[in-house]
Design a protein around this motif. Structure first.
Motif, PDB file in Angstrom:
ATOM      1  N   LEU A  58     -16.350 -29.012 -72.725  1.00 54.34           N
ATOM      2  CA  LEU A  58     -15.122 -29.420 -72.041  1.00 54.34           C
ATOM      3  C   LEU A  58     -15.384 -29.638 -70.552  1.00 54.34           C
ATOM      4  CD1 LEU A  58     -12.354 -27.102 -73.556  1.00 54.34           C
ATOM      5  CD2 LEU A  58     -12.673 -29.537 -73.939  1.00 54.34           C
ATOM      6  N   ARG A  59     -16.193 -28.748 -69.997  1.00 54.38           N
ATOM      7  CA  ARG A  59     -16.515 -28.863 -68.565  1.00 54.38           C
ATOM      8  C   ARG A  59     -17.247 -30.170 -68.293  1.00 54.38           C
ATOM      9  NH1 ARG A  59     -18.120 -23.415 -66.101  1.00 54.38           N
ATOM     10  NH2 ARG A  59     -16.508 -23.512 -64.510  1.00 54.38           N
ATOM     11  N   ARG A  60     -18.188 -30.513 -69.179  1.00 48.76           N
ATOM     12  CA  ARG A  60     -18.950 -31.759 -68.999  1.00 48.76           C
ATOM     13  C   ARG A  60     -18.055 -32.975 -69.201  1.00 48.76           C
ATOM     14  NH1 ARG A  60     -23.479 -29.006 -71.354  1.00 48.76           N
ATOM     15  NH2 ARG A  60     -22.887 -29.661 -73.448  1.00 48.76           N
ATOM     16  N   ALA A  61     -16.947 -32.778 -69.934  1.00 49.96           N
ATOM     17  CA  ALA A  61     -16.008 -33.881 -70.161  1.00 49.96           C
ATOM     18  C   ALA A  61     -14.999 -33.992 -69.023  1.00 49.96           C
ATOM     19  CB  ALA A  61     -15.260 -33.654 -71.487  1.00 49.96           C
ATOM     20  N   HIS A  62     -15.318 -33.354 -67.874  1.00 50.10           N
ATOM     21  CA  HIS A  62     -14.488 -33.448 -66.669  1.00 50.10           C
ATOM     22  C   HIS A  62     -13.099 -32.876 -66.838  1.00 50.10           C
ATOM     23  CE1 HIS A  62     -17.696 -35.764 -64.953  1.00 50.10           C
ATOM     24  NE2 HIS A  62     -17.631 -36.621 -65.926  1.00 50.10           N
ATOM     25  N   VAL A  63     -12.990 -31.832 -67.655  1.00 53.76           N
ATOM     26  CA  VAL A  63     -11.726 -31.086 -67.690  1.00 53.76           C
ATOM     27  C   VAL A  63     -11.601 -30.390 -66.327  1.00 53.76           C
ATOM     28  CG1 VAL A  63     -10.632 -29.068 -68.764  1.00 53.76           C
ATOM     29  CG2 VAL A  63     -11.744 -30.786 -70.183  1.00 53.76           C
ATOM     30  N   PRO A  64     -10.388 -30.332 -65.723  1.00 51.74           N
ATOM     31  CA  PRO A  64     -10.242 -29.743 -64.381  1.00 51.74           C
ATOM     32  C   PRO A  64     -10.901 -28.359 -64.270  1.00 51.74           C
ATOM     33  CG  PRO A  64      -8.164 -30.726 -65.034  1.00 51.74           C
ATOM     34  CD  PRO A  64      -9.084 -30.858 -66.204  1.00 51.74           C
ATOM     35  N   GLU A  65     -11.562 -28.148 -63.135  1.00 47.21           N
ATOM     36  CA  GLU A  65     -12.323 -26.932 -62.921  1.00 47.21           C
ATOM     37  C   GLU A  65     -11.453 -25.678 -63.021  1.00 47.21           C
ATOM     38  OE1 GLU A  65     -15.457 -26.515 -62.798  1.00 47.21           O
ATOM     39  OE2 GLU A  65     -15.213 -24.363 -62.448  1.00 47.21           O
ATOM     40  N   ILE A  66     -10.220 -25.784 -62.519  1.00 45.15           N
ATOM     41  CA  ILE A  66      -9.292 -24.644 -62.559  1.00 45.15           C
ATOM     42  C   ILE A  66      -9.070 -24.215 -64.007  1.00 45.15           C
ATOM     43  CG2 ILE A  66      -6.886 -24.019 -62.236  1.00 45.15           C
ATOM     44  CD1 ILE A  66      -7.284 -24.429 -59.536  1.00 45.15           C
ATOM     45  N   LEU A  67      -8.885 -25.191 -64.888  1.00 43.13           N
ATOM     46  CA  LEU A  67      -8.649 -24.874 -66.294  1.00 43.13           C
ATOM     47  C   LEU A  67      -9.898 -24.257 -66.923  1.00 43.13           C
ATOM     48  CD1 LEU A  67      -6.587 -25.028 -68.568  1.00 43.13           C
ATOM     49  CD2 LEU A  67      -7.347 -27.349 -69.048  1.00 43.13           C
ATOM     50  N   CYS A  68     -11.068 -24.802 -66.589  1.00 44.24           N
ATOM     51  CA  CYS A  68     -12.331 -24.285 -67.146  1.00 44.24           C
ATOM     52  C   CYS A  68     -12.562 -22.851 -66.694  1.00 44.24           C
ATOM     53  CB  CYS A  68     -13.511 -25.154 -66.713  1.00 44.24           C
ATOM     54  SG  CYS A  68     -13.482 -26.764 -67.496  1.00 44.24           S
ATOM     55  N   SER A  69     -12.369 -22.582 -65.396  1.00 47.67           N
ATOM     56  CA  SER A  69     -12.620 -21.224 -64.903  1.00 47.67           C
ATOM     57  C   SER A  69     -11.601 -20.255 -65.493  1.00 47.67           C
ATOM     58  CB  SER A  69     -12.614 -21.177 -63.373  1.00 47.67           C
ATOM     59  OG  SER A  69     -11.361 -21.570 -62.874  1.00 47.67           O
ATOM     60  N   THR A  70     -10.360 -20.709 -65.702  1.00 48.13           N
ATOM     61  CA  THR A  70      -9.346 -19.843 -66.338  1.00 48.13           C
ATOM     62  C   THR A  70      -9.785 -19.475 -67.745  1.00 48.13           C
ATOM     63  OG1 THR A  70      -7.584 -20.895 -65.055  1.00 48.13           O
ATOM     64  CG2 THR A  70      -6.909 -19.660 -66.990  1.00 48.13           C
ATOM     65  N   MET A  71     -10.309 -20.460 -68.501  1.00 45.63           N
ATOM     66  CA  MET A  71     -10.741 -20.182 -69.868  1.00 45.63           C
ATOM     67  C   MET A  71     -11.942 -19.236 -69.888  1.00 45.63           C
ATOM     68  SD  MET A  71     -10.144 -23.700 -72.016  1.00 45.63           S
ATOM     69  CE  MET A  71     -10.880 -24.853 -70.876  1.00 45.63           C
ATOM     70  N   GLY A  94      -4.972 -21.859 -56.453  1.00 43.85           N
ATOM     71  CA  GLY A  94      -6.301 -22.156 -56.981  1.00 43.85           C
ATOM     72  C   GLY A  94      -7.365 -21.238 -56.414  1.00 43.85           C
ATOM     73  N   SER A  95      -7.121 -20.709 -55.188  1.00 40.44           N
ATOM     74  CA  SER A  95      -8.107 -19.810 -54.604  1.00 40.44           C
ATOM     75  C   SER A  95      -8.008 -18.429 -55.248  1.00 40.44           C
ATOM     76  CB  SER A  95      -7.893 -19.701 -53.101  1.00 40.44           C
ATOM     77  OG  SER A  95      -6.616 -19.137 -52.855  1.00 40.44           O
ATOM     78  N   ARG A  96      -7.010 -18.214 -56.058  1.00 40.97           N
ATOM     79  CA  ARG A  96      -6.869 -16.930 -56.752  1.00 40.97           C
ATOM     80  C   ARG A  96      -7.131 -17.151 -58.235  1.00 40.97           C
ATOM     81  NH1 ARG A  96      -2.015 -13.949 -53.428  1.00 40.97           N
ATOM     82  NH2 ARG A  96      -2.578 -14.895 -51.457  1.00 40.97           N
ATOM     83  N   ARG A  97      -8.322 -17.691 -58.500  1.00 33.01           N
ATOM     84  CA  ARG A  97      -8.648 -18.017 -59.897  1.00 33.01           C
ATOM     85  C   ARG A  97      -8.638 -16.778 -60.769  1.00 33.01           C
ATOM     86  NH1 ARG A  97     -12.581 -22.952 -59.758  1.00 33.01           N
ATOM     87  NH2 ARG A  97     -11.711 -23.924 -57.911  1.00 33.01           N
ATOM     88  N   ALA A  98      -9.007 -15.652 -60.172  1.00 31.04           N
ATOM     89  CA  ALA A  98      -9.038 -14.422 -60.958  1.00 31.04           C
ATOM     90  C   ALA A  98      -7.653 -14.125 -61.523  1.00 31.04           C
ATOM     91  CB  ALA A  98      -9.517 -13.262 -60.093  1.00 31.04           C
ATOM     92  N   LEU A  99      -6.593 -14.387 -60.720  1.00 30.34           N
ATOM     93  CA  LEU A  99      -5.239 -14.105 -61.196  1.00 30.34           C
ATOM     94  C   LEU A  99      -4.910 -14.984 -62.398  1.00 30.34           C
ATOM     95  CD1 LEU A  99      -2.534 -12.647 -60.848  1.00 30.34           C
ATOM     96  CD2 LEU A  99      -1.829 -14.492 -59.316  1.00 30.34           C
ATOM     97  N   LEU A 100      -5.279 -16.266 -62.322  1.00 32.60           N
ATOM     98  CA  LEU A 100      -5.000 -17.168 -63.439  1.00 32.60           C
ATOM     99  C   LEU A 100      -5.767 -16.726 -64.682  1.00 32.60           C
ATOM    100  CD1 LEU A 100      -5.132 -20.672 -61.713  1.00 32.60           C
ATOM    101  CD2 LEU A 100      -3.136 -19.432 -62.467  1.00 32.60           C
ATOM    102  N   GLY A 101      -7.064 -16.457 -64.485  1.00 34.34           N
ATOM    103  CA  GLY A 101      -7.891 -16.094 -65.633  1.00 34.34           C
ATOM    104  C   GLY A 101      -7.457 -14.787 -66.265  1.00 34.34           C
TER     105      GLY A 101
END
Lengths: 199, 321
Positions: A121-134, B37-44
């Motif tokens: 998904l990351r390589r498919a340019h899914v937004p970084e915020i979403l990738c790091s959340t997952m 977005g700078s609080r990625r830990a909170l989202l995750g």
């Protein structure tokens, strides 16, 4: 690891996640394109799926058991098709398409680690915020699930009355406490990430 | 409500996926610009919380149990863009790691349970809360929002199934909405208990310092209007209204055209003609057009006032939107 795959042969597990994903999507698309009266032809894919499962070294029983988890939704929605003209054919079509699709998806998931799929998904340019959340979800969900289980055991040990209302109240309070602890944990994790140079 | 593969047609799956993708991308961009977005830990970690909370079963009756879904609750606790990102992450991981929900229908599931649920839940919560709500009102608002979010997601799911030809809308809609109206009661109760608990333990987590209330209400209203156009437009009756019916009975006929060229004449879209998709798109365009015109009118008519700087308030670790 989340949803850890059954023991599989290394070659299959190491094959490209993107390729396996594309193949599975192709199978599902082909099934969805079948007209209602030709849907039973989708069953010809079953021998191919079973052969792929054998090559991958999957335990067939466990693979089928996991696929059956979707059965309640599949049956309940398929049955709605019976209430319209030519409902029998529609019921059969939906049943065949969804059953074969679910088997194909389970085959993909059992032969591909979730982390590989997320990297795809990351390589498919899914937004970084979403990738790091997952990724953080993958890292921390088991910790929070364990904490929730400990709180449930503690509550069970301290609750003498077992009425439904008391149970709901106690579990709701426990979830609220879990959320508060979640925010505190997030603050600690964020501080640790910043200390290691993360933005 | 996770739709497995094999139910949705390729067209419905693709369309839902496109809308879901755009919505989530917009939410991600919004999270970055608001500083969350700078609080990625909170989202995750919040996503991990939702995941873990969904594993806690609440006994219902006759050996059955229910569990929290958490879209409206997450929207109330973290704000709308963050809630969409969190719920989308949960749904994607559920699909890829556990096979909960199909691969091709992932877009539809994200549309129903991340976008529609969060938007409706957030809008209802904001509108019901008002400014400076009491704890009781806060809890009641999130409970009602949870119920509305569950029912709205069920309506969206029913429409997708009907558009895919799996079942007729007049059969699948009452079935889905009826069942989820009951399930929504459980969601409402669990959300209320959870928020009540957070209000007791750390009330500052639920206050949002510096929130522009009027923008919040406007955004909520627009969000509700767009969701209503998306979900309710397909149910519009094709029968003539009262005036046309009486005119037909009296033998009077409307003129062929009014002489004005209307781009969306008879609520159709050029190139798409009539049909559910055209009706939905025309509804959405109409809602946006009217909102834009009203906004313009307000800018022209309402004089701007200079407001004094707001006093500093204790901030919560959850950033304001």
């Amino acid at each position: 690891m989340l949803g850890s795959p059954l023991p599989v042969r290394r070659a299959v597990a190491r094959a490209s996640a993107a390729g396996k994903c594309a193949l599975t999507l192709g199978v599902i698309l082909a099934l969805s394109a079948l007209p209602v009266r030709h849907a039973p032809f989708g069953l010809v894919l079953l021998p191919a799926l079973f052969a792929a499962a054998r090559v991958a070294g999957l335990k067939l029983r466990a693979w089928l058991k996991r696929s059956l988890l979707a059965l309640p939704f599949v049956l309940s929605v398929s049955l709605l098709g019976l209430f319209q003209p030519d409902g029998g054919a529609l019921f059969l079509a939906v049943l065949v398409k969804s059953a074969v699709s679910v088997l194909a998806v389970q085959l993909l998931l059992q032969t591909t680690p979730a982390s590989d799929l997320l990297r795809t998904l990351r390589r498919a340019h899914v937004p970084e915020i979403l990738c790091s959340t997952m990724l953080l979800l993958q890292r921390y969900w088991s910790l929070l699930a364990d904490e929730a289980a400990r709180m449930r055991r503690a509550r069970a040990g301290r609750t003498l009355r077992a009425g439904r209302l008391e149970l709901w109240r106690a579990q709701g309070n426990a979830l609220g406490l879990l959320f508060v602890r979640t925010v505190s944990r997030a603050e600690r994790v964020q501080a640790a990430m910043r200390a290691r140079g993360a933005p | 409500m996770h739709i497995p593969d094999g139910f949705l047609s390729a067209r419905v799956a693709a369309g839902s996926g496109l809308i879901a993708g755009l919505g989530v991308a917009f939410a991600c961009a919004r999270v970055r610009t608001t500083g969350l977005g700078s609080r990625r830990a909170l989202l995750g970690v919040s996503a991990a919380f939702v995941f873990a909370a969904q594993l806690v079963n609440f006994p219902v009756a006759a050996g059955t149990s229910g569990h929290l879904v958490g879209a409206a609750l997450t929207a109330a606790l973290l704000g709308l863009p963050a809630a969409i990102v969190v719920m989308a992450a949960v749904l994607i991981v559920q699909c890829l790691a556990f096979g909960d929900g199909g691969l091709l229908s992932l877009g539809a599931n994200v549309l129903n349970m991340a976008l529609v649920s969060c938007v409706v839940g957030y809008a209802v919560d904001r509108l019901a809360c008002g400014k400076n709500p009491s704890p009781t009102r806060r809890v009641a608002a999130v409970a009602f929002a949870g119920w509305c979010a569950t029912v709205a997601a069920a309506m969206s799911c029913a429409e997708q199934l009907a558009l895919s030809g799996v079942a007729r809308l007049r059969i699948v809609l009452p079935a889905m909405v009826g069942v989820h109206a009951l399930i929504g009661l459980g969601e409402a109760m669990i959300s209320a208990l959870l928020v009540g608990s957070v209000l007791r333990l750390r009330p500052e987590l639920l206050t949002r310092s510096g929130v522009n209330h009027s923008r919040s209400v406007l955004g909520s209203g627009l969000g509700l209007a767009l969701v209503a156009a998306l979900l309710l437009a397909p149910f519009s009756s094709a029968a003539p209204d009262g005036l046309l019916r009486v005119a037909a009975q009296l033998g009077a006929h409307a003129p062929a055209s009014s002489g004005i060229h209307a781009p969306f004449a008879e609520y159709t879209l050029p190139g798409l003609g009539t049909g559910v998709l055209a009706t939905v798109l025309v509804g959405v365009c109409g809602a946006l057009l009217i909102f834009g015109l009203c906004w313009l009118f307000a800018l022209l008519v309402v004089p701007r006032r200079r407001t004094p700087a707001a006093p500093e308030r204790a901030s919560s670790p959850i950033a304001a939107e």
